[in-house]
Design an enzyme around this catalytic site. Sequence first.
Site, PDB file in Angstrom:
ATOM      1  N   ARG A  17      39.606  35.802  31.598  1.00  0.00           N
ATOM      2  CA  ARG A  17      39.332  35.297  32.654  1.00  0.00           C
ATOM      3  C   ARG A  17      37.739  34.990  32.479  1.00  0.00           C
ATOM      4  O   ARG A  17      36.749  35.968  32.171  1.00  0.00           O
ATOM      5  CB  ARG A  17      39.366  36.637  33.795  1.00  0.00           C
ATOM      6  CG  ARG A  17      40.552  36.766  34.372  1.00  0.00           C
ATOM      7  CD  ARG A  17      40.959  37.821  35.243  1.00  0.00           C
ATOM      8  NE  ARG A  17      39.686  37.879  36.311  1.00  0.00           N
ATOM      9  CZ  ARG A  17      39.694  38.742  37.334  1.00  0.00           C
ATOM     10  NH1 ARG A  17      40.847  39.932  37.427  1.00  0.00           N
ATOM     11  NH2 ARG A  17      38.877  38.616  38.274  1.00  0.00           N
ATOM     12  N   ARG A  42      38.014  40.924  52.093  1.00  0.00           N
ATOM     13  CA  ARG A  42      36.472  40.993  51.547  1.00  0.00           C
ATOM     14  C   ARG A  42      35.350  40.504  52.491  1.00  0.00           C
ATOM     15  O   ARG A  42      34.533  40.415  52.123  1.00  0.00           O
ATOM     16  CB  ARG A  42      36.583  39.911  50.305  1.00  0.00           C
ATOM     17  CG  ARG A  42      36.960  40.649  49.208  1.00  0.00           C
ATOM     18  CD  ARG A  42      37.050  39.599  47.866  1.00  0.00           C
ATOM     19  NE  ARG A  42      36.922  40.058  46.524  1.00  0.00           N
ATOM     20  CZ  ARG A  42      37.541  40.228  45.810  1.00  0.00           C
ATOM     21  NH1 ARG A  42      38.751  40.370  45.894  1.00  0.00           N
ATOM     22  NH2 ARG A  42      37.438  40.847  44.414  1.00  0.00           N
ATOM     23  N   ARG A  56      37.310  44.238  29.639  1.00  0.00           N
ATOM     24  CA  ARG A  56      38.205  43.466  30.053  1.00  0.00           C
ATOM     25  C   ARG A  56      38.313  42.014  29.473  1.00  0.00           C
ATOM     26  O   ARG A  56      39.217  41.319  29.204  1.00  0.00           O
ATOM     27  CB  ARG A  56      38.734  43.501  31.501  1.00  0.00           C
ATOM     28  CG  ARG A  56      40.018  43.051  32.085  1.00  0.00           C
ATOM     29  CD  ARG A  56      40.319  43.363  33.533  1.00  0.00           C
ATOM     30  NE  ARG A  56      39.492  42.479  34.161  1.00  0.00           N
ATOM     31  CZ  ARG A  56      39.355  42.612  35.562  1.00  0.00           C
ATOM     32  NH1 ARG A  56      40.362  43.378  36.297  1.00  0.00           N
ATOM     33  NH2 ARG A  56      38.748  42.009  36.613  1.00  0.00           N
ATOM     34  N   LYS A  58      40.982  48.686  41.596  1.00  0.00           N
ATOM     35  CA  LYS A  58      41.995  48.433  42.562  1.00  0.00           C
ATOM     36  C   LYS A  58      43.237  47.907  42.060  1.00  0.00           C
ATOM     37  O   LYS A  58      44.406  48.303  42.445  1.00  0.00           O
ATOM     38  CB  LYS A  58      41.423  47.309  43.423  1.00  0.00           C
ATOM     39  CG  LYS A  58      40.314  47.857  44.223  1.00  0.00           C
ATOM     40  CD  LYS A  58      39.664  46.593  45.062  1.00  0.00           C
ATOM     41  CE  LYS A  58      39.253  45.248  44.427  1.00  0.00           C
ATOM     42  NZ  LYS A  58      37.840  45.379  43.440  1.00  0.00           N
ATOM     43  N   ARG A  82      29.143  39.025  41.012  1.00  0.00           N
ATOM     44  CA  ARG A  82      30.325  39.366  41.910  1.00  0.00           C
ATOM     45  C   ARG A  82      29.954  40.651  42.419  1.00  0.00           C
ATOM     46  O   ARG A  82      30.445  41.004  43.565  1.00  0.00           O
ATOM     47  CB  ARG A  82      31.468  39.491  40.937  1.00  0.00           C
ATOM     48  CG  ARG A  82      32.074  38.365  40.588  1.00  0.00           C
ATOM     49  CD  ARG A  82      32.757  38.520  39.326  1.00  0.00           C
ATOM     50  NE  ARG A  82      34.147  39.324  39.327  1.00  0.00           N
ATOM     51  CZ  ARG A  82      34.823  39.582  38.459  1.00  0.00           C
ATOM     52  NH1 ARG A  82      34.373  39.470  36.847  1.00  0.00           N
ATOM     53  NH2 ARG A  82      35.861  40.636  38.568  1.00  0.00           N
TER      54      ARG A  82
END
Length: 191
Positions: free
Chosen positions: A134, A89, A128, A14, A146
């Site tokens: 993160r 969401r 990532r 996204k 998640r």
Amino acid sequence: MLNIVLFGPPGAGKGTQSQKLITHYNLVHLSTGDLLRAQIAQGTELGLTAKKLMDEGLLVPDSVVIGMIDSALSTNPTASGFIFDGFPRTVAQAQSLDDLLARHEATIGCMIALEVVEEELVARLLERGKTSNRPDDQNEEKIRRRVHVYNTETAQVASYYAAQNKFHSLNGIGEIDEIFEQITQLIDKAC
Ligand code: B4P
């Protein structure tokens, strides 16, 4: 005004595709994940509350993200449209977005969902996590949580847009530029 919801599980692409779409269509990018991370970086009270939830892979309360989107819409009165990335969401967020846009005499043109299987999502986010700093990308258990939160709390948002004939989905596995090409064809035809 062109308003698009880019949808999909964490790691579906996204954020990646949003960057290309805002340039192509001259849209404003509204990522609730980015807005929350900005609050964390500024050390605000909202950021401190959000950080605890985000680090665990859980959603932050609807009221928080809806408030952020409300103010972002108001601070961009001349925008030619928005890409909503990571928002809505929940169905409550989707209903609020319709209400907020109605106040600006606007609507969502379409939702585009990127479909990616869980093992690919986990691989992308762990990759990532090596450079992103993160915490939610650095632990496989949190990444799978998640994905679970997406499947149990977020996936149903697709039905909300399907009921309005605004839902479209694409395979999110493949070359980034090829997926972008397919998204633009879909937007030009259907949104
Ligand atoms: P977000 O910031 O929205 O994070 P995300 O879903 O993990 O990222 P995204 O899906 O955009 O990543 P991308 O695929 O582009 O949310 C983080 C957290 O914030 C949530 O867990 C939640 O706690 C909170 N939050 C945010 N919004 C909320 C809301 N509305 N309500 C409640 N809580 C909210 O990129 C992933 C990786 O894949 C990248 O490294 C990229 O390079 C790679 N990639 C992309 N496309 C690829 C392709 N085609 N092939 C190979 N790799 C690809």
